[in-house]
Design an enzyme around this catalytic site. Structure first.
Site, PDB file in Angstrom:
ATOM      1  N   HIS A  84       0.817  -1.217   0.000  1.00  0.00           N
ATOM      2  CA  HIS A  84       0.000   0.000   0.000  1.00  0.00           C
ATOM      3  C   HIS A  84       0.850   1.266   0.000  1.00  0.00           C
ATOM      4  O   HIS A  84       0.360   2.344  -0.315  1.00  0.00           O
ATOM      5  CB  HIS A  84      -0.991  -0.004   1.175  1.00  0.00           C
ATOM      6  CG  HIS A  84      -0.381   0.256   2.520  1.00  0.00           C
ATOM      7  ND1 HIS A  84      -0.100  -0.747   3.428  1.00  0.00           N
ATOM      8  CD2 HIS A  84      -0.016   1.407   3.135  1.00  0.00           C
ATOM      9  CE1 HIS A  84       0.412  -0.217   4.531  1.00  0.00           C
ATOM     10  NE2 HIS A  84       0.464   1.094   4.376  1.00  0.00           N
ATOM     11  N   ASP A 114       0.189  -7.601   1.290  1.00  0.00           N
ATOM     12  CA  ASP A 114       0.621  -6.208   1.494  1.00  0.00           C
ATOM     13  C   ASP A 114       2.146  -6.086   1.527  1.00  0.00           C
ATOM     14  O   ASP A 114       2.701  -5.291   2.280  1.00  0.00           O
ATOM     15  CB  ASP A 114       0.015  -5.626   2.777  1.00  0.00           C
ATOM     16  CG  ASP A 114       0.093  -4.097   2.798  1.00  0.00           C
ATOM     17  OD1 ASP A 114       0.148  -3.484   1.707  1.00  0.00           O
ATOM     18  OD2 ASP A 114       0.130  -3.514   3.903  1.00  0.00           O
ATOM     19  N   SER A 191       4.859   2.355   8.193  1.00  0.00           N
ATOM     20  CA  SER A 191       4.409   1.257   7.343  1.00  0.00           C
ATOM     21  C   SER A 191       5.533   0.821   6.411  1.00  0.00           C
ATOM     22  O   SER A 191       6.131   1.641   5.721  1.00  0.00           O
ATOM     23  CB  SER A 191       3.203   1.685   6.512  1.00  0.00           C
ATOM     24  OG  SER A 191       2.061   1.829   7.310  1.00  0.00           O
TER      25      SER A 191
END
Length: 338
Positions: A84, A114, A191
């Protein structure tokens, strides 16, 4: 002679008690110092391998910018980050903690887990972090989350592994298995950064935090990330199989579970079958209830995706279904998902 129930403390008792408290205090301080030094050593070792990932993207005809973190896992510049973070990327720039910048190209990405893999566009040999075997993780072990959201300095949080083997829904709706839950807080921009153990080895790739819930942060396990890395290096993508069906979750009545000695409470009902697809060729029909695939109980749609990995592509498997109350086996040959 009278006996008192009260003990009379003399000065030597007070001195011994004071010495005992001092000893405990010194022990606590030593333990805290040892913990702090362990975290500091890990951060010093791993931070040079953590990069700030800056992305210029185009989604739906709209340009934008995004950023996250990544971790270098080989000296020639292989980098793991989140899908993402780089989704829709037109250009990717990496920045290390010392301020050095270089470009990167996307080798491949896997929305189902992901995870994305980048290659740093530099001829320098880079500092890197080793991947650990996440199967050996246990709740209670130290977990340290490192990110590089500003591109100039690392952000560090430390805690423990709260749980292993969790499942988390990816942005595309697929279920990510073998997810690590930790109470090491994830800061904005973390992230794609590494979750590491006390040895400085990567045990997971930080991926999500549940807003509004204290201490619920998640990382994709390093073994899953390594599998995706290997698949992308070999094929440019993660290969998965498909049956060619549209299905939905159904609840199995207790009487059917008892009669057929089934352990799962649910299965998947086949709503339609793709013409000419693997399920059609095998003889499956709309209305069938799939209860097992290649010997693995199927309790929901996610179980099918879990079973149909690369090794099942173009290989025979047994699909066990219920049809009009009868348990039937069909031989199916899954195709590769486009």
């Amino acid at each position: 002679m009278e006996h008192s129930i009260f003990r009379v403390f003399d000065s030597s008792d007070a001195e011994r008690e004071s010495a005992s408290r001092a000893s405990v205090s010194r022990d606590d301080t030593a333990l805290m110092d040892a913990y702090s030094n362990a975290v500091v050593d890990v951060v010093d070792a791993v931070s040079p391998a953590v990069v700030h990932v800056q992305v210029k993207s185009n989604r739906g005809g709209r340009s934008g910018q995004g950023s996250g973190s990544g971790v270098i896992v080989s000296p020639d510049g292989l980098i793991l980050t989140n899908n993402h973070v780089v989704d829709g990327a037109q250009s990717i720039t990496l920045a290390q903690g010392d301020g050095q910048n270089f470009g990167a190209r996307l080798l491949g990405r896997d929305p189902d887990t992901d995870i994305a893999v980048l290659r740093a566009e530099t001829t320098e040999r880079l500092k890197f972090a080793k991947l650990a075997d996440s199967n050996k993780l246990r709740p209670g072990q130290i977990a340290i989350a490192i990110g590089n959201p500003l591109g100039f300095q690392s952000t560090v949080t430390a805690g423990i592994i709260s749980a292993v083997g969790r499942s988390l829904r990816a942005e595309n709706g697929r279920l990510i298995d073998d997810v690590i839950q930790t109470d090491a807080a994830l800061n904005p921009g973390n992230s794609g950064g590494p979750l590491v153990n006390s040895s400085g080895h990567v045990i997971g790739i930080n991926t999500a935090t549940i807003m509004g819930a204290q201490g619920l942060c998640f990382a994709v396990a390093s073994n899953t990330a390594e599998y995706v890395l290997t698949q992308i290096l070999s094929h440019g993508r993660v290969r998965r199989g498909v049956m060619g069906i549209v299905a939905e979750h159904v609840v199995l009545p207790q009487r059917i579970r008892h009669a057929l000695q089934l352990t799962q409470a649910g299965a998947i009902g086949i709503r339609s079958v793709q013409s000419g697809g693997p399920a059609d060729a095998a003889g499956l029909k709309a209305g069938d209830i799939l209860i097992a695939l290649d010997g693995v109980a199927i309790a929901g749609v996610d179980d099918v995706a879990r079973v149909l990995d690369a090794k099942h592509i173009n290989q025979k498997a047994i699909a066990t279904v219920l049809r009009a109350g009868e348990k039937l086996d069909f031989t199916i040959v899954p195709e590769e998902r486009s």
